[in-house]
Design a protein around this motif. Structure first.
Motif, short mmCIF file in Angstrom:
data_model
loop_
_atom_site.label_atom_id
_atom_site.label_comp_id
_atom_site.label_asym_id
_atom_site.label_seq_id
_atom_site.Cartn_x
_atom_site.Cartn_y
_atom_site.Cartn_z
N ASN A 275 0.87 -1.17 0.00
CA ASN A 275 0.00 0.00 0.00
C ASN A 275 0.91 1.22 0.00
OD1 ASN A 275 -1.99 1.92 0.39
ND2 ASN A 275 -2.19 1.50 2.59
N GLY B 113 0.44 7.55 4.98
CA GLY B 113 -0.55 7.57 6.04
C GLY B 113 -1.36 6.29 5.94
N ALA B 114 -1.20 5.39 6.89
CA ALA B 114 -1.89 4.10 6.88
C ALA B 114 -1.78 3.52 8.28
CB ALA B 114 -1.26 3.17 5.85
N ALA B 115 -2.40 2.38 8.50
CA ALA B 115 -2.30 1.76 9.82
C ALA B 115 -0.83 1.46 10.11
CB ALA B 115 -3.14 0.49 9.85
N MET C 30 -1.30 9.21 -1.27
CA MET C 30 -2.03 7.95 -1.19
C MET C 30 -1.97 7.28 -2.55
SD MET C 30 -3.60 7.58 1.86
CE MET C 30 -3.01 8.61 3.21
N LEU D 166 -2.94 0.46 -3.67
CA LEU D 166 -2.39 -0.86 -4.01
C LEU D 166 -1.34 -0.74 -5.11
CD1 LEU D 166 -3.02 -4.01 -3.50
CD2 LEU D 166 -4.14 -3.85 -5.70
N ASP E 292 -1.41 -12.04 -3.44
CA ASP E 292 -2.07 -13.34 -3.52
C ASP E 292 -3.30 -13.31 -2.61
OD1 ASP E 292 -2.51 -15.83 -4.43
OD2 ASP E 292 -0.94 -16.82 -3.29
N PHE F 79 -3.29 -12.35 0.53
CA PHE F 79 -3.02 -11.45 1.66
C PHE F 79 -3.19 -10.00 1.22
CE2 PHE F 79 -0.85 -15.34 2.67
CZ PHE F 79 -1.14 -15.51 4.01
N PRO F 80 -3.58 -9.12 2.14
CA PRO F 80 -3.71 -7.71 1.78
C PRO F 80 -2.34 -7.09 1.55
CG PRO F 80 -4.06 -8.00 4.12
CD PRO F 80 -3.94 -9.37 3.55
N PRO F 81 -2.29 -5.96 0.82
CA PRO F 81 -1.01 -5.30 0.60
C PRO F 81 -0.41 -4.82 1.91
CG PRO F 81 -2.82 -3.90 -0.10
CD PRO F 81 -3.42 -5.22 0.23
N ASP G 165 -6.67 4.64 9.41
CA ASP G 165 -7.03 3.23 9.55
C ASP G 165 -7.31 2.65 8.16
OD1 ASP G 165 -6.79 3.28 12.27
OD2 ASP G 165 -8.93 3.52 12.66
N ASN G 166 -7.03 1.39 8.00
CA ASN G 166 -7.24 0.72 6.71
C ASN G 166 -8.38 -0.29 6.79
OD1 ASN G 166 -3.76 0.85 6.38
ND2 ASN G 166 -5.16 1.87 4.98
N TYR H 54 -9.96 -3.54 4.42
CA TYR H 54 -9.66 -4.42 3.30
C TYR H 54 -10.91 -5.19 2.91
CZ TYR H 54 -5.01 -3.56 5.20
OH TYR H 54 -3.88 -2.95 5.70
N TRP I 56 -12.37 -7.94 -0.30
CA TRP I 56 -11.96 -8.76 -1.45
C TRP I 56 -12.76 -8.35 -2.68
CZ3 TRP I 56 -7.97 -11.93 -2.07
CH2 TRP I 56 -7.97 -12.80 -3.16
N ARG J 178 -8.63 -9.83 -5.54
CA ARG J 178 -7.53 -9.44 -4.66
C ARG J 178 -8.08 -8.54 -3.55
NH1 ARG J 178 -4.28 -5.59 -8.73
NH2 ARG J 178 -2.84 -7.31 -8.47
N PHE J 179 -7.28 -8.36 -2.51
CA PHE J 179 -7.72 -7.45 -1.45
C PHE J 179 -7.50 -6.01 -1.88
CE2 PHE J 179 -7.48 -10.98 1.65
CZ PHE J 179 -8.71 -10.77 2.25
N GLN J 180 -8.57 -5.25 -1.86
CA GLN J 180 -8.44 -3.81 -2.08
C GLN J 180 -8.16 -3.15 -0.73
OE1 GLN J 180 -8.67 -2.36 -5.18
NE2 GLN J 180 -8.76 -4.47 -5.89
N VAL J 181 -7.33 -2.13 -0.74
CA VAL J 181 -7.05 -1.41 0.51
C VAL J 181 -7.67 -0.02 0.42
CG1 VAL J 181 -4.75 -0.72 -0.36
CG2 VAL J 181 -5.26 -0.55 2.07
N THR K 252 -8.38 3.65 2.77
CA THR K 252 -7.84 4.37 3.92
C THR K 252 -8.82 5.45 4.37
OG1 THR K 252 -5.62 4.00 3.06
CG2 THR K 252 -5.85 5.66 4.78
N PHE L 199 -9.88 7.33 1.06
CA PHE L 199 -9.11 7.15 -0.17
C PHE L 199 -9.14 5.68 -0.56
CE2 PHE L 199 -5.51 5.95 -2.67
CZ PHE L 199 -5.49 6.93 -3.63
N PHE M 137 -12.25 -6.66 6.67
CA PHE M 137 -11.55 -6.52 7.94
C PHE M 137 -10.77 -5.22 7.96
CE2 PHE M 137 -8.61 -8.96 5.40
CZ PHE M 137 -7.35 -8.50 5.75
N ASN N 241 -7.55 -2.70 9.74
CA ASN N 241 -6.24 -2.61 10.38
C ASN N 241 -6.22 -1.23 11.05
OD1 ASN N 241 -3.60 -2.85 11.14
ND2 ASN N 241 -2.77 -2.95 9.06
#
Lengths: 210, 72
Positions: free
Chosen positions: A24, A28-30, A82, A85, A124, A126-128, B21-22, B24, B26, B30-33, B35, B43, B56, B58
């Motif tokens: 990601n 600015g992120a977790a 920002m 992905l 794959d 897992f999240p970025p 905070d993020n 996620y 599917w 794929r997992f989109q993120v 924010t 965003f 979920f 983060n």
């Protein structure tokens, strides 16, 4: 039956072989809060001219750009970009990599490089991954390096491609310099701007004017 | 009696998040993120969570998320 199983296994391994790691691309992120500042004036970057790009640092130290210039969010949240992905090409999910962020303005008069960040890539199923470990940094006035190479009766002058608006000038003396533009268009070569001149006549001084 | 509902993660589902905070989800294989930004915007945009869809988060700080729903 065995053949079908073999094909399935081959397809599975191919799909996993093709999977690419992700991050990601954001400051600015977790777990990440690393705004970028202008000089040491305590002012976070704002305005539309600022960009951030992401580099993968290879094992031999060579930097490979993996994400093109990303604009900063907006003036309501100064100091933050920002990109979201971002795929890290040719690196599998779960692999550890070292990344670096370069921030600059569009006319390339300011730039700043972040600290190196070690992350385990997502991707794959897992999240970025976030750029955890990224720290705030500053941008400062940038100065291009001009290199000179003499070869086969020619003089080759090179500088970084980012400084496309820089004007190559020359003067015959530094005492009372008569700086004049070099009237040869630069050529793009191997990520550099390049000007080739005949190495004839008297000595000259060169500079890049931004 | 509660009924399932969908909508924006913070605007409709009232998820309580903090700056950066993020979330996620599917999407597109794929997992989109996504924010949550300090000014309350998202965003790239606020995620719309569908009925029975999983997501979920983060978080930078723990949060409580309590939702009461009533049948219309």
């Amino acid at each position: 039956m065995n053949r079908a199983l073999a094909i399935l296994l081959l397809l599975f391994s191919m799909s996993h072989g093709l999977a690419q790691g992700t991050v990601n691309f954001a400051n600015g992120a977790a777990g990440v809060d690393a705004p970028v500042w202008l000089d040491r004036q305590g002012q976070a970057l704002s305005g539309e001219s600022w960009r951030a790009e992401l580099f993968l640092i290879m094992t031999d130290g060579v930097k490979k750009r993996i994400r093109d210039a990303t604009p900063f969010v907006n003036d309501r949240i100064p100091g933050y970009f920002m990109g979201g992905l971002t795929v890290v090409p040719e690196v599998a999910p779960g692999r550890a990599v070292t990344l670096e962020v370069r921030v600059f303005n569009l006319d390339e008069t300011y730039e700043g490089i972040s600290n190196p960040i070690n992350v385990v890539l997502g991707g794959d199923k897992f999240p970025p991954s976030n750029l955890v470990g990224l720290r705030s940094w500053i941008v400062a006035p940038s100065t291009p390096q001009l290199s000179v190479l003499s070869t086969d009766g020619s003089l080759i002058l090179r500088w970084k491609l980012e400084f496309q608006r820089a004007i190559l000038e020359s003067a015959s003396s530094l005492l009372q310099p008569d700086w004049k533009p070099v009237l040869v268009d630069p050529q793009e070569k191997s990520g550099m701007q390049e000007v080739k001149l005949p190495a004839t006549g008297e000595g000259r001084y060169f500079r890049l004017r931004l | 009696m509660s009924v399932p509902f969908s909508g924006g993660a913070t605007s409709a589902l009232k998820l309580r998040l903090g700056p950066f905070d993020n979330l996620y989800v599917w999407r597109d294989d794929r997992f989109q993120v996504l924010t949550y930004l300090p000014d309350g915007s998202w965003f790239p945009s606020e995620p719309n969570i569908n009925v029975a869809e999983a997501f979920f988060v983060n978080l930078n700080q723990p949060t409580n998320w309590l939702v009461s729903t009533n049948a219309p």
